[in-house]
Design an enzyme around this catalytic site. Structure first.
Site, mmCIF file in Angstrom:
data_model
loop_
_atom_site.group_PDB
_atom_site.id
_atom_site.type_symbol
_atom_site.label_atom_id
_atom_site.label_comp_id
_atom_site.label_asym_id
_atom_site.label_seq_id
_atom_site.Cartn_x
_atom_site.Cartn_y
_atom_site.Cartn_z
ATOM 1 N N SER A 50 0.687 -1.162 -0.003
ATOM 2 C CA SER A 50 0.021 0.049 -0.009
ATOM 3 C C SER A 50 0.860 1.151 -0.116
ATOM 4 C CB SER A 50 -1.085 -0.040 1.069
ATOM 5 O OG SER A 50 -1.775 -1.204 1.222
HETATM 6 N N1 SAM Z 1 -0.354 -4.714 4.021
HETATM 7 C C1 SAM Z 1 0.320 -4.976 2.733
HETATM 8 C C2 SAM Z 1 1.723 -4.402 2.892
HETATM 9 O O1 SAM Z 1 1.906 -3.868 3.926
HETATM 10 O O2 SAM Z 1 2.665 -4.836 2.002
HETATM 11 C C3 SAM Z 1 -0.204 -4.622 1.427
HETATM 12 C C4 SAM Z 1 -1.683 -5.452 1.081
HETATM 13 S S1 SAM Z 1 -2.100 -5.772 -0.433
HETATM 14 C C5 SAM Z 1 -2.780 -4.076 -0.764
HETATM 15 C C6 SAM Z 1 -3.516 -6.595 -0.141
HETATM 16 C C7 SAM Z 1 -3.062 -7.926 0.218
HETATM 17 O O3 SAM Z 1 -4.295 -8.700 0.584
HETATM 18 C C8 SAM Z 1 -2.622 -8.851 -0.996
HETATM 19 O O4 SAM Z 1 -1.312 -9.298 -0.895
HETATM 20 C C9 SAM Z 1 -3.663 -9.748 -1.158
HETATM 21 O O5 SAM Z 1 -3.017 -11.089 -1.696
HETATM 22 C C10 SAM Z 1 -4.274 -10.142 0.177
HETATM 23 N N2 SAM Z 1 -5.523 -10.671 0.177
HETATM 24 C C11 SAM Z 1 -6.580 -10.535 -0.434
HETATM 25 N N3 SAM Z 1 -7.678 -11.239 -0.213
HETATM 26 C C12 SAM Z 1 -7.507 -11.739 1.167
HETATM 27 C C13 SAM Z 1 -7.741 -12.699 2.027
HETATM 28 N N4 SAM Z 1 -9.070 -13.135 1.831
HETATM 29 N N5 SAM Z 1 -7.137 -13.165 2.979
HETATM 30 C C14 SAM Z 1 -5.770 -12.715 3.314
HETATM 31 N N6 SAM Z 1 -4.960 -11.875 2.202
HETATM 32 C C15 SAM Z 1 -6.016 -11.576 1.362
#
Ligand code: SAM
Length: 203
Positions: A50
């Site tokens: 993000s």
């Molecule tokens: N917080 C992260 C960082 O600091 O790098 C950024 C996260 S990114 C914007 C969103 C993440 O949510 C992705 O890695 C994606 O694979 C994950 N994601 C999407 N749906 C999910 C779920 N149901 N459970 C766990 N992770 C999920």
């Protein structure tokens, strides 16, 4: 950090934690030179770290206190988990992509964040074994609030920050739990990658 201040981030604990964590260590070499741009950057599997403003905004909105238990959905690079751990929180984080989770775990270990507890799986179901959580931070955009997550909020003032809306853009919501009452506040607009899972979007 001055850019974040100018955009309304005033919680010194958030700013200090972010200033002390090398964001470039959460990125592939190709993107490391851009680590201090205020933009989301690719981390593999079609996912992103993000943008710093988003991390600061979500963290500040949760108004966390040291020692609180926080669940992050969407570990991604591990950067947000590191920020929360640096602020003295007990961090639990879930990522659906195993390869991303493994890479995030390695980075967190190398940087000394040994106490972050993580697992691969569908975060829309939460982590009932460790509930209730004082705070839940969802870092992917959901079509609606996953009921499993609301149930795992601490009834005594638990907060959840979650982007809700369409697949391309969402509004941030802050949800507070008091007993069996839930109060939701609509905040500003964002654009997150989709939350995919049993209580999120289908692939
Ligand atoms: N917080 C992260 C960082 O600091 O790098 C950024 C996260 S990114 C914007 C969103 C993440 O949510 C992705 O890695 C994606 O694979 C994950 N994601 C999407 N749906 C999910 C779920 N149901 N459970 C766990 N992770 C999920």
């Amino acid at each position: 950090m001055e850019d974040l201040r100018a955009r309304g981030i005033s919680d010194e604990r958030v700013l200090d934690a972010m200033a002390s964590i090398p964001r470039e260590r959460f990125l592939d070499r190709t993107f490391a030179a851009r680590a201090y741009e205020d933009s989301a950057l690719p981390i593999g599997e079609g996912q992103t770290i993000s943008q710093p403003y988003t991390v600061a905004y979500q963290t500040q909105a949760l108004d966390v206190k040291p020692g609180e238990k926080v669940l992050e959905i969407g570990t991604g690079s591990g950067y947000q988990a590191a920020v929360l751990a640096k602020m003295g929180l007990r961090v639990y984080t879930i990522e659906r992509h195993v390869d991303l989770l493994e890479a995030a775990r390695k980075r967190l270990e190398l940087l000394g964040f040994h106490r972050v507890i993580s697992r691969a799986g569908d975060g829309t179901r939460g982590w009932p074994e460790y509930a209730p959580f004082d705070a839940i931070l969802v870092t992917a955009g959901a079509p609606d609030v996953p009921e499993s997550l609301t149930k795992q909020l601490n009834p005594n003032g638990g907060r959840m920050i979650i982007p809700i809306g369409g697949r391309q853009s969402q509004k941030m919501y802050l949800i507070r739990r008091t007993g069996d009452e839930f109060a939701g506040e609509e905040l500003i607009g964002f654009a997150f990658v989709p939350l995919i899972g049993a209580e999120g979007w289908t692939i």
